[in-house]
Design a protein around this motif. Structure first.
Motif, PDB file in Angstrom:
ATOM      1  N   GLY A 123      15.127  39.747 -80.446  1.00 25.34           N
ATOM      2  CA  GLY A 123      14.609  40.491 -79.302  1.00 25.34           C
ATOM      3  C   GLY A 123      13.594  41.530 -79.704  1.00 25.34           C
ATOM      4  O   GLY A 123      12.656  41.816 -78.959  1.00 25.34           O
ATOM      5  N   SER A 124      13.741  42.083 -80.908  1.00 29.70           N
ATOM      6  CA  SER A 124      12.813  43.116 -81.374  1.00 29.70           C
ATOM      7  C   SER A 124      11.417  42.568 -81.632  1.00 29.70           C
ATOM      8  O   SER A 124      10.453  43.336 -81.740  1.00 29.70           O
ATOM      9  CB  SER A 124      13.358  43.748 -82.661  1.00 29.70           C
ATOM     10  N   GLN A 125      11.277  41.244 -81.720  1.00 31.05           N
ATOM     11  CA  GLN A 125       9.974  40.645 -81.990  1.00 31.05           C
ATOM     12  C   GLN A 125       9.253  40.199 -80.721  1.00 31.05           C
ATOM     13  O   GLN A 125       8.129  39.696 -80.795  1.00 31.05           O
ATOM     14  CB  GLN A 125      10.146  39.451 -82.933  1.00 31.05           C
ATOM     15  N   ARG A 126       9.893  40.374 -79.552  1.00 30.02           N
ATOM     16  CA  ARG A 126       9.233  39.987 -78.309  1.00 30.02           C
ATOM     17  C   ARG A 126       8.074  40.929 -77.998  1.00 30.02           C
ATOM     18  O   ARG A 126       8.141  42.125 -78.288  1.00 30.02           O
ATOM     19  CB  ARG A 126      10.225  40.012 -77.143  1.00 30.02           C
ATOM     20  N   SER A 127       7.014  40.380 -77.411  1.00 31.72           N
ATOM     21  CA  SER A 127       5.939  41.236 -76.915  1.00 31.72           C
ATOM     22  C   SER A 127       6.427  41.962 -75.663  1.00 31.72           C
ATOM     23  O   SER A 127       7.411  41.550 -75.032  1.00 31.72           O
ATOM     24  CB  SER A 127       4.692  40.412 -76.594  1.00 31.72           C
ATOM     25  N   SER A 128       5.760  43.039 -75.301  1.00 33.64           N
ATOM     26  CA  SER A 128       6.195  43.812 -74.135  1.00 33.64           C
ATOM     27  C   SER A 128       5.004  44.316 -73.347  1.00 33.64           C
ATOM     28  O   SER A 128       3.905  44.485 -73.878  1.00 33.64           O
ATOM     29  CB  SER A 128       7.084  44.982 -74.550  1.00 33.64           C
ATOM     30  N   SER A 129       5.242  44.543 -72.049  1.00 35.49           N
ATOM     31  CA  SER A 129       4.245  45.118 -71.147  1.00 35.49           C
ATOM     32  C   SER A 129       4.879  46.300 -70.436  1.00 35.49           C
ATOM     33  O   SER A 129       6.085  46.286 -70.156  1.00 35.49           O
ATOM     34  CB  SER A 129       3.803  44.083 -70.103  1.00 35.49           C
ATOM     35  N   THR A 130       4.082  47.300 -70.135  1.00 33.84           N
ATOM     36  CA  THR A 130       4.597  48.466 -69.433  1.00 33.84           C
ATOM     37  C   THR A 130       3.708  48.779 -68.240  1.00 33.84           C
ATOM     38  O   THR A 130       2.507  48.494 -68.225  1.00 33.84           O
ATOM     39  CB  THR A 130       4.656  49.703 -70.348  1.00 33.84           C
ATOM     40  N   ALA A 131       4.322  49.348 -67.220  1.00 32.79           N
ATOM     41  CA  ALA A 131       3.630  49.854 -66.041  1.00 32.79           C
ATOM     42  C   ALA A 131       4.459  51.023 -65.536  1.00 32.79           C
ATOM     43  O   ALA A 131       5.511  51.335 -66.111  1.00 32.79           O
ATOM     44  CB  ALA A 131       3.484  48.770 -64.981  1.00 32.79           C
ATOM     45  N   ASP A 132       4.010  51.677 -64.462  1.00 26.07           N
ATOM     46  CA  ASP A 132       4.777  52.805 -63.934  1.00 26.07           C
ATOM     47  C   ASP A 132       6.189  52.345 -63.580  1.00 26.07           C
ATOM     48  O   ASP A 132       6.388  51.489 -62.715  1.00 26.07           O
ATOM     49  CB  ASP A 132       4.095  53.370 -62.684  1.00 26.07           C
ATOM     50  N   GLY A 133       7.181  52.899 -64.265  1.00 26.50           N
ATOM     51  CA  GLY A 133       8.564  52.594 -63.947  1.00 26.50           C
ATOM     52  C   GLY A 133       9.024  51.217 -64.380  1.00 26.50           C
ATOM     53  O   GLY A 133      10.092  50.778 -63.954  1.00 26.50           O
ATOM     54  N   ARG A 134       8.263  50.508 -65.212  1.00 25.87           N
ATOM     55  CA  ARG A 134       8.649  49.148 -65.599  1.00 25.87           C
ATOM     56  C   ARG A 134       8.338  48.876 -67.061  1.00 25.87           C
ATOM     57  O   ARG A 134       7.277  49.199 -67.555  1.00 25.87           O
ATOM     58  CB  ARG A 134       7.922  48.117 -64.739  1.00 25.87           C
ATOM     59  N   VAL A 135       9.307  48.235 -67.742  1.00 26.16           N
ATOM     60  CA  VAL A 135       9.109  47.695 -69.087  1.00 26.16           C
ATOM     61  C   VAL A 135       9.555  46.238 -69.057  1.00 26.16           C
ATOM     62  O   VAL A 135      10.666  45.936 -68.616  1.00 26.16           O
ATOM     63  CB  VAL A 135       9.905  48.466 -70.157  1.00 26.16           C
ATOM     64  N   THR A 136       8.690  45.336 -69.507  1.00 35.85           N
ATOM     65  CA  THR A 136       8.976  43.908 -69.509  1.00 35.85           C
ATOM     66  C   THR A 136       8.849  43.376 -70.920  1.00 35.85           C
ATOM     67  O   THR A 136       7.835  43.619 -71.596  1.00 35.85           O
ATOM     68  CB  THR A 136       7.998  43.137 -68.602  1.00 35.85           C
ATOM     69  N   ARG A 137       9.882  42.645 -71.353  1.00 36.68           N
ATOM     70  CA  ARG A 137       9.837  42.001 -72.666  1.00 36.68           C
ATOM     71  C   ARG A 137       9.756  40.494 -72.462  1.00 36.68           C
ATOM     72  O   ARG A 137      10.528  39.933 -71.685  1.00 36.68           O
ATOM     73  CB  ARG A 137      11.054  42.402 -73.494  1.00 36.68           C
ATOM     74  N   HIS A 138       8.819  39.867 -73.170  1.00 40.99           N
ATOM     75  CA  HIS A 138       8.473  38.468 -72.939  1.00 40.99           C
ATOM     76  C   HIS A 138       8.999  37.593 -74.080  1.00 40.99           C
ATOM     77  O   HIS A 138       8.739  37.878 -75.251  1.00 40.99           O
ATOM     78  CB  HIS A 138       6.952  38.301 -72.848  1.00 40.99           C
ATOM     79  N   SER A 139       9.692  36.519 -73.724  1.00 45.69           N
ATOM     80  CA  SER A 139      10.149  35.580 -74.744  1.00 45.69           C
ATOM     81  C   SER A 139       9.065  34.571 -75.120  1.00 45.69           C
ATOM     82  O   SER A 139       9.122  33.986 -76.205  1.00 45.69           O
ATOM     83  CB  SER A 139      11.389  34.820 -74.248  1.00 45.69           C
ATOM     84  N   PHE A 140       8.106  34.332 -74.214  1.00 42.81           N
ATOM     85  CA  PHE A 140       7.024  33.386 -74.452  1.00 42.81           C
ATOM     86  C   PHE A 140       5.683  34.071 -74.204  1.00 42.81           C
ATOM     87  O   PHE A 140       5.635  35.208 -73.744  1.00 42.81           O
ATOM     88  CB  PHE A 140       7.155  32.165 -73.522  1.00 42.81           C
ATOM     89  N   SER A 141       4.604  33.352 -74.515  1.00 38.94           N
ATOM     90  CA  SER A 141       3.272  33.863 -74.181  1.00 38.94           C
ATOM     91  C   SER A 141       3.236  34.242 -72.706  1.00 38.94           C
ATOM     92  O   SER A 141       3.731  33.502 -71.848  1.00 38.94           O
ATOM     93  CB  SER A 141       2.218  32.799 -74.459  1.00 38.94           C
ATOM     94  N   PHE A 142       2.628  35.389 -72.420  1.00 39.77           N
ATOM     95  CA  PHE A 142       2.580  35.853 -71.037  1.00 39.77           C
ATOM     96  C   PHE A 142       1.383  36.781 -70.883  1.00 39.77           C
ATOM     97  O   PHE A 142       1.264  37.772 -71.616  1.00 39.77           O
ATOM     98  CB  PHE A 142       3.868  36.591 -70.666  1.00 39.77           C
ATOM     99  N   GLY A 143       0.501  36.451 -69.929  1.00 40.18           N
ATOM    100  CA  GLY A 143      -0.656  37.313 -69.673  1.00 40.18           C
ATOM    101  C   GLY A 143      -1.475  37.512 -70.937  1.00 40.18           C
ATOM    102  O   GLY A 143      -1.842  36.547 -71.613  1.00 40.18           O
TER     103      GLY A 143
END
Length: 230
Positions: A8-28
């Protein structure tokens, strides 16, 4: 035949106001040509929404088409609204399936009165294109009932043939056998489990290919999500 572990520590992540998303696959913008999906599974996102950090924590109104979107809420509550007129508050331990079909708009935001919200969302390619959009909501499996179909199989209807999302809530020492199938995606949403001799910590995943007969045993209280594909 293989069992591949993904920390899980190797997943990429995205952030926005009030949100953190961790991606298991290519995303955006997080593109990895070697990690575009697993069978029909093209997205497996782990979202945490904090309504105390934003007026709208989550995803405002946006479009989708030709996707089966399966959401499992782990904590708090998620407010789903879509262009067919559906509005539901999806509480922890419930699942929803949105079949985008020819096109739909929806929003998913944290319910402000329920505090922090965490959910796992998967996108799958549908077997048949051009269907009418639809939405369905389902109840949680009871603890101690082993791996239970949530979507596909005996669970909510899913437009990706042969795909099943199974969920188990395990206490320390409990074990479940993975279903047979050429592909299994095993995700430790919380707690730790042993997959044969391999250990999955919270947020870790395993992708099992053409190796039947695996057993998962909980090292601590665990919520386990398994995608099985035939």
């Amino acid at each position: 035949m293989s069992v591949a572990l993904y920390a899980g520590s190797q997943r990429s992540s995205s952030t926005a106001d009030g949100r953190v998303t961790r991606h298991s696959f290519s995303f955006g913008p997080h593109y990895d040509p070697a990690n575009l999906g697993f069978g029909p599974l093209v997205c497996h996102n782990d979202d945490v929404l904090d309504p105390s950090r934003s007026d709208v924590a989550g995803y405002p109104d946006h479009p989708h088409s030709e996707l089966e979107i399966v959401t499992w809420v782990l904590e708090g509550a998620l407010v789903h609204t879509d262009s067919t007129g559906v509005r539901h508050v999806v509480e922890a331990g419930r699942a929803q399936v949105l079949s985008a079909g020819t096109g739909i708009r929806h929003s998913e935001v944290a319910d402000p009165g329920s505090g922090r919200c965490r959910f796992v969302q998967a996108w799958l390619a549908p077997t048949v294109a051009g269907t009418e959009p639809s939405y369905v909501l389902g109840e949680a499996p009871p603890p101690g009932s082993g791996l239970v179909d949530v979507a596909g199989g005996d669970g909510l209807p899913l437009g990706t043939h042969g795909a099943r999302l199974l969920v188990a809530r395990l206490t320390v020492g409990e074990s479940v056998a993975l279903p047979d199938g050429p592909r299994q995606h095993v995700f430790a949403a919380s707690g730790s489990v042993a997959l044969d001799a391999r250990v999955l910590h919270p947020g870790d995943a395993a992708r099992v290919t053409d190796e039947p007969g695996h057993v998962v045993r909980a090292s601590s209280d665990t919520e386990l999500l398994v995608w099985s594909f035939r």
